[in-house]
Write a protein that holds these residues in place. Structure first.
Motif, PDB file in Angstrom:
ATOM      1  N   ASP A  91       0.923  -1.035  -0.037  1.00  0.00           N
ATOM      2  CA  ASP A  91       0.084  -0.018  -0.069  1.00  0.00           C
ATOM      3  C   ASP A  91       0.916   1.225  -0.109  1.00  0.00           C
ATOM      4  O   ASP A  91       1.803   1.386   0.870  1.00  0.00           O
ATOM      5  CB  ASP A  91      -0.920  -0.039   1.260  1.00  0.00           C
ATOM      6  CG  ASP A  91      -1.982   1.048   1.301  1.00  0.00           C
ATOM      7  OD1 ASP A  91      -2.071   1.907   0.149  1.00  0.00           O
ATOM      8  OD2 ASP A  91      -2.576   1.178   2.297  1.00  0.00           O
ATOM      9  N   HIS A  92       0.668   2.015  -0.899  1.00  0.00           N
ATOM     10  CA  HIS A  92       1.602   3.175  -1.096  1.00  0.00           C
ATOM     11  C   HIS A  92       1.236   4.575  -0.701  1.00  0.00           C
ATOM     12  O   HIS A  92       0.859   5.503  -1.443  1.00  0.00           O
ATOM     13  CB  HIS A  92       1.900   3.571  -2.485  1.00  0.00           C
ATOM     14  CG  HIS A  92       3.007   2.509  -3.294  1.00  0.00           C
ATOM     15  ND1 HIS A  92       4.419   2.413  -2.687  1.00  0.00           N
ATOM     16  CD2 HIS A  92       2.596   1.359  -3.782  1.00  0.00           C
ATOM     17  CE1 HIS A  92       4.885   1.451  -3.458  1.00  0.00           C
ATOM     18  NE2 HIS A  92       4.115   0.722  -4.016  1.00  0.00           N
ATOM     19  N   GLY A  93       0.643   4.377   0.603  1.00  0.00           N
ATOM     20  CA  GLY A  93      -0.020   5.597   1.238  1.00  0.00           C
ATOM     21  C   GLY A  93      -1.490   5.778   1.122  1.00  0.00           C
ATOM     22  O   GLY A  93      -2.207   6.717   1.575  1.00  0.00           O
ATOM     23  N   ALA A  94      -2.195   4.787   0.335  1.00  0.00           N
ATOM     24  CA  ALA A  94      -3.541   5.281   0.475  1.00  0.00           C
ATOM     25  C   ALA A  94      -4.447   5.108   1.801  1.00  0.00           C
ATOM     26  O   ALA A  94      -5.187   5.822   2.089  1.00  0.00           O
ATOM     27  CB  ALA A  94      -4.256   4.127  -0.865  1.00  0.00           C
ATOM     28  N   GLY A  95      -3.836   3.940   2.427  1.00  0.00           N
ATOM     29  CA  GLY A  95      -4.583   3.803   3.572  1.00  0.00           C
ATOM     30  C   GLY A  95      -3.777   4.183   4.990  1.00  0.00           C
ATOM     31  O   GLY A  95      -4.607   4.085   6.105  1.00  0.00           O
ATOM     32  N   ASN A  96      -2.766   4.632   4.805  1.00  0.00           N
ATOM     33  CA  ASN A  96      -2.092   5.264   6.039  1.00  0.00           C
ATOM     34  C   ASN A  96      -1.682   6.570   6.004  1.00  0.00           C
ATOM     35  O   ASN A  96      -0.469   7.091   6.568  1.00  0.00           O
ATOM     36  CB  ASN A  96      -0.836   4.044   6.087  1.00  0.00           C
ATOM     37  CG  ASN A  96       0.215   4.252   5.118  1.00  0.00           C
ATOM     38  OD1 ASN A  96      -0.040   5.353   3.952  1.00  0.00           O
ATOM     39  ND2 ASN A  96       1.289   3.669   4.902  1.00  0.00           N
ATOM     40  N   GLY A  97      -2.609   7.494   5.888  1.00  0.00           N
ATOM     41  CA  GLY A  97      -2.482   8.614   5.791  1.00  0.00           C
ATOM     42  C   GLY A  97      -1.309   9.440   4.941  1.00  0.00           C
ATOM     43  O   GLY A  97      -1.072  10.607   5.323  1.00  0.00           O
ATOM     44  N   GLY A  98      -1.329   8.688   3.878  1.00  0.00           N
ATOM     45  CA  GLY A  98      -0.237   9.258   2.810  1.00  0.00           C
ATOM     46  C   GLY A  98       1.463   9.099   3.139  1.00  0.00           C
ATOM     47  O   GLY A  98       2.174   9.488   2.300  1.00  0.00           O
ATOM     48  N   VAL A  99       1.598   8.277   4.208  1.00  0.00           N
ATOM     49  CA  VAL A  99       2.910   7.871   4.455  1.00  0.00           C
ATOM     50  C   VAL A  99       3.453   6.762   3.644  1.00  0.00           C
ATOM     51  O   VAL A  99       2.612   5.656   3.706  1.00  0.00           O
ATOM     52  CB  VAL A  99       2.737   7.663   6.233  1.00  0.00           C
ATOM     53  CG1 VAL A  99       4.414   7.271   6.515  1.00  0.00           C
ATOM     54  CG2 VAL A  99       2.509   8.841   6.873  1.00  0.00           C
ATOM     55  N   SER A 100       4.635   6.795   3.092  1.00  0.00           N
ATOM     56  CA  SER A 100       5.211   5.858   2.368  1.00  0.00           C
ATOM     57  C   SER A 100       5.519   4.751   3.449  1.00  0.00           C
ATOM     58  O   SER A 100       5.799   4.905   4.675  1.00  0.00           O
ATOM     59  CB  SER A 100       6.217   6.261   1.636  1.00  0.00           C
ATOM     60  OG  SER A 100       6.263   7.167   0.875  1.00  0.00           O
ATOM     61  N   PRO A 101       5.495   3.411   3.031  1.00  0.00           N
ATOM     62  CA  PRO A 101       6.100   2.054   3.658  1.00  0.00           C
ATOM     63  C   PRO A 101       7.380   2.376   4.246  1.00  0.00           C
ATOM     64  O   PRO A 101       8.172   3.050   3.550  1.00  0.00           O
ATOM     65  CB  PRO A 101       5.798   1.158   2.578  1.00  0.00           C
ATOM     66  CG  PRO A 101       5.970   1.656   1.294  1.00  0.00           C
ATOM     67  CD  PRO A 101       5.375   2.949   1.660  1.00  0.00           C
ATOM     68  N   VAL A 102       7.698   1.695   5.360  1.00  0.00           N
ATOM     69  CA  VAL A 102       8.869   1.978   5.930  1.00  0.00           C
ATOM     70  C   VAL A 102       9.768   1.017   5.401  1.00  0.00           C
ATOM     71  O   VAL A 102       9.672  -0.226   4.977  1.00  0.00           O
ATOM     72  CB  VAL A 102       8.725   1.407   7.541  1.00  0.00           C
ATOM     73  CG1 VAL A 102      10.118   1.562   8.239  1.00  0.00           C
ATOM     74  CG2 VAL A 102       7.658   2.438   8.375  1.00  0.00           C
ATOM     75  N   VAL A 103      11.133   1.444   5.145  1.00  0.00           N
ATOM     76  CA  VAL A 103      12.299   0.655   4.420  1.00  0.00           C
ATOM     77  C   VAL A 103      13.248   0.383   5.563  1.00  0.00           C
ATOM     78  O   VAL A 103      13.554   1.224   5.897  1.00  0.00           O
ATOM     79  CB  VAL A 103      12.729   1.310   3.212  1.00  0.00           C
ATOM     80  CG1 VAL A 103      13.865   0.543   2.695  1.00  0.00           C
ATOM     81  CG2 VAL A 103      11.708   1.610   2.226  1.00  0.00           C
ATOM     82  N   THR A 104      13.423  -0.909   5.878  1.00  0.00           N
ATOM     83  CA  THR A 104      14.366  -1.163   7.161  1.00  0.00           C
ATOM     84  C   THR A 104      15.861  -1.661   6.269  1.00  0.00           C
ATOM     85  O   THR A 104      15.853  -2.364   5.124  1.00  0.00           O
ATOM     86  CB  THR A 104      14.025  -2.438   7.806  1.00  0.00           C
ATOM     87  OG1 THR A 104      13.664  -3.499   7.073  1.00  0.00           O
ATOM     88  CG2 THR A 104      12.660  -1.981   8.503  1.00  0.00           C
ATOM     89  N   PRO A 105      16.858  -1.078   6.731  1.00  0.00           N
ATOM     90  CA  PRO A 105      18.110  -1.460   6.170  1.00  0.00           C
ATOM     91  C   PRO A 105      18.534  -2.852   6.410  1.00  0.00           C
ATOM     92  O   PRO A 105      18.180  -3.648   7.293  1.00  0.00           O
ATOM     93  CB  PRO A 105      19.147  -0.582   7.029  1.00  0.00           C
ATOM     94  CG  PRO A 105      18.360   0.153   8.137  1.00  0.00           C
ATOM     95  CD  PRO A 105      17.053  -0.092   7.666  1.00  0.00           C
TER      96      PRO A 105
END
Length: 116
Positions: A91-105
């Motif tokens: 989900d690219h921000g549609a259901g989470n308030g426009g926040v991008s998914p978290v990327v973990t190193p």
């Protein structure tokens, strides 16, 4: 970006691309007739910073005078709400308030080892 070269040139009394090309040559920037035509007719796909610097110097303007942002075009390029990434639906921000998914190193877990 919206390219405003012809407007800025007209403000300086430059009405033809050949005249602009001569002014650039006098300032030390020799460009082809084809390149000048592409700059004059529409938005250039690429431009070297050195060329932009000379262009701004000749027109006595800044890069922001030559280019205007077009946020609607940027928004149109964004991916749809749900797309497949690495085989997973993300989900690219549609259901989470426009926040991008978290990327973990991936510390300590390299993808592959270098050759010996």
């Amino acid at each position: 970006m919206l390219w405003n070269l012809r407007i800025r040139a007209a403000e300086r009394g430059v009405w033809k691309s050949a005249q602009m090309r001569r002014m650039l040559a006098d300032a030390g920037l020799e460009i082809s007739a084809g390149k000048m035509s592409s700059w004059w007719a529409g938005t250039p796909a690429t431009m070297r910073l050195e060329e932009l610097d000379v262009l701004c110097s000749v027109l006595k303007c800044s890069p922001t005078d030559l280019m205007s942002p077009e946020p609607d075009k940027v928004a149109a390029r964004r991916p749809r709400a749900t797309e497949t990434v690495n085989g997973n639906n993300q989900d690219h921000g549609a259901g989470n308030g426009g926040v991008s998914p978290v990327v973990t190193p991936r510390f300590g877990r390299p993808r592959s080892e270098p050759p010996l």
